[in-house]
Design a protein around this motif. Structure first.
Motif, PDB file in Angstrom:
ATOM      1  N   THR A 184       0.846  -1.201   0.000  1.00 39.65           N
ATOM      2  CA  THR A 184       0.000   0.000   0.000  1.00 39.65           C
ATOM      3  C   THR A 184       0.872   1.239   0.000  1.00 39.65           C
ATOM      4  O   THR A 184       2.023   1.196   0.454  1.00 39.65           O
ATOM      5  N   GLN A 185       0.338   2.311  -0.534  1.00 39.34           N
ATOM      6  CA  GLN A 185       1.045   3.595  -0.564  1.00 39.34           C
ATOM      7  C   GLN A 185       0.627   4.413   0.649  1.00 39.34           C
ATOM      8  O   GLN A 185      -0.554   4.748   0.803  1.00 39.34           O
ATOM      9  N   VAL A 186       1.575   4.719   1.535  1.00 41.56           N
ATOM     10  CA  VAL A 186       1.307   5.525   2.725  1.00 41.56           C
ATOM     11  C   VAL A 186       1.684   6.968   2.431  1.00 41.56           C
ATOM     12  O   VAL A 186       2.815   7.252   2.014  1.00 41.56           O
ATOM     13  N   THR A 187       0.746   7.881   2.635  1.00 43.18           N
ATOM     14  CA  THR A 187       0.985   9.307   2.399  1.00 43.18           C
ATOM     15  C   THR A 187       0.827  10.068   3.705  1.00 43.18           C
ATOM     16  O   THR A 187      -0.172   9.898   4.414  1.00 43.18           O
ATOM     17  N   GLY A 188       1.822  10.872   4.020  1.00 36.84           N
ATOM     18  CA  GLY A 188       1.794  11.648   5.263  1.00 36.84           C
ATOM     19  C   GLY A 188       1.954  13.130   5.014  1.00 36.84           C
ATOM     20  O   GLY A 188       2.616  13.543   4.053  1.00 36.84           O
ATOM     21  N   ILE A 189       1.341  13.927   5.869  1.00 32.48           N
ATOM     22  CA  ILE A 189       1.447  15.394   5.792  1.00 32.48           C
ATOM     23  C   ILE A 189       1.804  15.922   7.172  1.00 32.48           C
ATOM     24  O   ILE A 189       1.092  15.668   8.148  1.00 32.48           O
ATOM     25  N   PHE A 190       2.920  16.647   7.259  1.00 29.87           N
ATOM     26  CA  PHE A 190       3.340  17.310   8.488  1.00 29.87           C
ATOM     27  C   PHE A 190       2.882  18.766   8.460  1.00 29.87           C
ATOM     28  O   PHE A 190       2.843  19.398   7.408  1.00 29.87           O
ATOM     29  N   LEU A 191       2.582  19.304   9.630  1.00 26.47           N
ATOM     30  CA  LEU A 191       2.315  20.736   9.759  1.00 26.47           C
ATOM     31  C   LEU A 191       2.783  21.212  11.120  1.00 26.47           C
ATOM     32  O   LEU A 191       2.410  20.643  12.147  1.00 26.47           O
ATOM     33  N   LEU A 192       3.613  22.243  11.117  1.00 27.07           N
ATOM     34  CA  LEU A 192       4.074  22.882  12.349  1.00 27.07           C
ATOM     35  C   LEU A 192       3.665  24.344  12.307  1.00 27.07           C
ATOM     36  O   LEU A 192       3.916  25.043  11.321  1.00 27.07           O
ATOM     37  N   GLN A 193       3.005  24.815  13.373  1.00 27.50           N
ATOM     38  CA  GLN A 193       2.604  26.216  13.480  1.00 27.50           C
ATOM     39  C   GLN A 193       3.145  26.800  14.778  1.00 27.50           C
ATOM     40  O   GLN A 193       3.036  26.174  15.838  1.00 27.50           O
ATOM     41  N   ILE A 194       3.726  27.981  14.675  1.00 23.21           N
ATOM     42  CA  ILE A 194       4.268  28.686  15.831  1.00 23.21           C
ATOM     43  C   ILE A 194       3.763  30.123  15.807  1.00 23.21           C
ATOM     44  O   ILE A 194       3.752  30.769  14.761  1.00 23.21           O
ATOM     45  N   HIS A 195       3.337  30.605  16.959  1.00 24.93           N
ATOM     46  CA  HIS A 195       2.919  32.001  17.095  1.00 24.93           C
ATOM     47  C   HIS A 195       3.682  32.621  18.256  1.00 24.93           C
ATOM     48  O   HIS A 195       3.593  32.148  19.384  1.00 24.93           O
ATOM     49  N   TYR A 196       4.446  33.676  17.947  1.00 24.08           N
ATOM     50  CA  TYR A 196       5.208  34.401  18.964  1.00 24.08           C
ATOM     51  C   TYR A 196       4.669  35.825  19.008  1.00 24.08           C
ATOM     52  O   TYR A 196       4.575  36.493  17.976  1.00 24.08           O
TER      53      TYR A 196
END
Length: 301
Positions: A184-196
């Motif tokens: 099977t084809q595994v697809t991943g999506i990362f997301l990092l959010q930072i608020h200063y």
């Protein structure tokens, strides 16, 4: 006809929704309070916040505590009508997005088929990985149907909300694959959010998509292979972020910030500027909420 000084209710609602959609992770309720003070129409703000809040929570994989364990609110376990499904305990519940409380739990039948066995095996492996690598991480695995195909979606979220230190951050990823024979084809999506937001208002968003082919011959072996793949990609993403941060020289910041910092290197007093404009909304003595004025910087790891 509406004037700039006296917005129509639909225009106010549109503006409120636009600002609510920009709420950083962990700050939605604060933005709602700030908008209520600025608009001076709490009923309208709460009406729009109830709708936008649902999208905000699902987009950010908001974790909630129920029956002694954590469930993520996502698009994958949304049953409609503000009801969500807990894949582990096999029940559904209603969630009030404004008050942040659950209610009306009820059993939710799930067929104990091969797909559910794969989901449970993957959840155990993923939970062990998250517990080891994320001090405050949470995860869920969901089973979905796409026509005749069964899909599994693994979701991870880890956050640090420290408003007293003027920063909040969210790390999340979701991994999707179909239960197909042999591979099977595994697809991943990362997301990092930072608020200063200490004497500034800086938003950083980092994203990355990855994929690989894994064997699906054995449930336990697949869970082991999936966790190894996830760990490798997590490490690459983390290393890429650190590399990009180290590369943020003064020239790079100056070229990429949408709104240039003043040459004098002094902070802009937004509250004073707002007071000087003498707006006709009776908010001249109100400090500008940090979520409503911002720099935004996006990059791909």
């Amino acid at each position: 006809m509406c004037t700039r000084q006296d917005l129509c209710k639909p225009e106010k609602a549109s503006l409120i929704c636009s600002l609510l959609r920009q709420s950083p992770p962990g700050e939605f309720n604060q933005v709602v309070r700030d908008l209520s003070a600025l608009v001076r129409d709490e009923q309208l703000v709460r009406q729009e916040a109830a709708r936008i809040g649902a999208c905000h929570n699902k987009n950010n994989f908001t974790p909630i505590q129920i029956n002694g364990h954590t469930v993520l609110l996502t698009h994958y376990n949304d049953l409609g009508g503000n009801r969500f499904f807990d894949p582990q305990d096999k029940f559904s519940f209603e969630f009030d997005h404004l008050r942040g409380v659950t209610r009306k739990p009820q059993l939710h039948g799930v067929m104990l088929d091969e797909g559910e066995l794969w989901r449970e095996t993957l959840h155990k492996g993923l939970q062990a990985y998250v517990s080891c690598h994320f001090p405050v991480g949470n995860c869920c695995v969901f089973k979905k149907s796409l026509g005749k195909r069964q899909m599994l979606v693994a979701c991870i979220e880890a956050h640090q909300y420290q408003p007293s230190n003027h920063w909040n951050s969210l790390w999340k990823s979701d991994w999707t694959f179909a239960l197909t024979p042999f591979t099977t084809q595994v697809t991943g999506i990362f997301l990092l959010q930072i608020h200063y937001f200490r004497d500034a208002n800086l938003h950083v968003t980092v994203s990355k998509s990855v994929s690989d082919t894994l064997n699906t011959i054995d449930q336990s072996q697949f869970a082991t292979d999936f966790v190894k793949f996830l760990e490798a990609e997590d490490s690459r993403f983390h290393a890429a972020i650190l590399k990009n941060i180290q590369a943020f020289s003064e020239d790079i910041w100056g070229k990429n910030l949408r709104r240039k910092l003043p040459v004098t290197r002094t902070f802009i007093n937004w509250s004073k500027l707002l007071n000087d404009q003498r707006l006709n909304t009776n908010v001249s003595n109100t400090e500008v909420p940090p979520g409503l004025l911002k720099h935004k910087f996006d990059m791909v790891a």
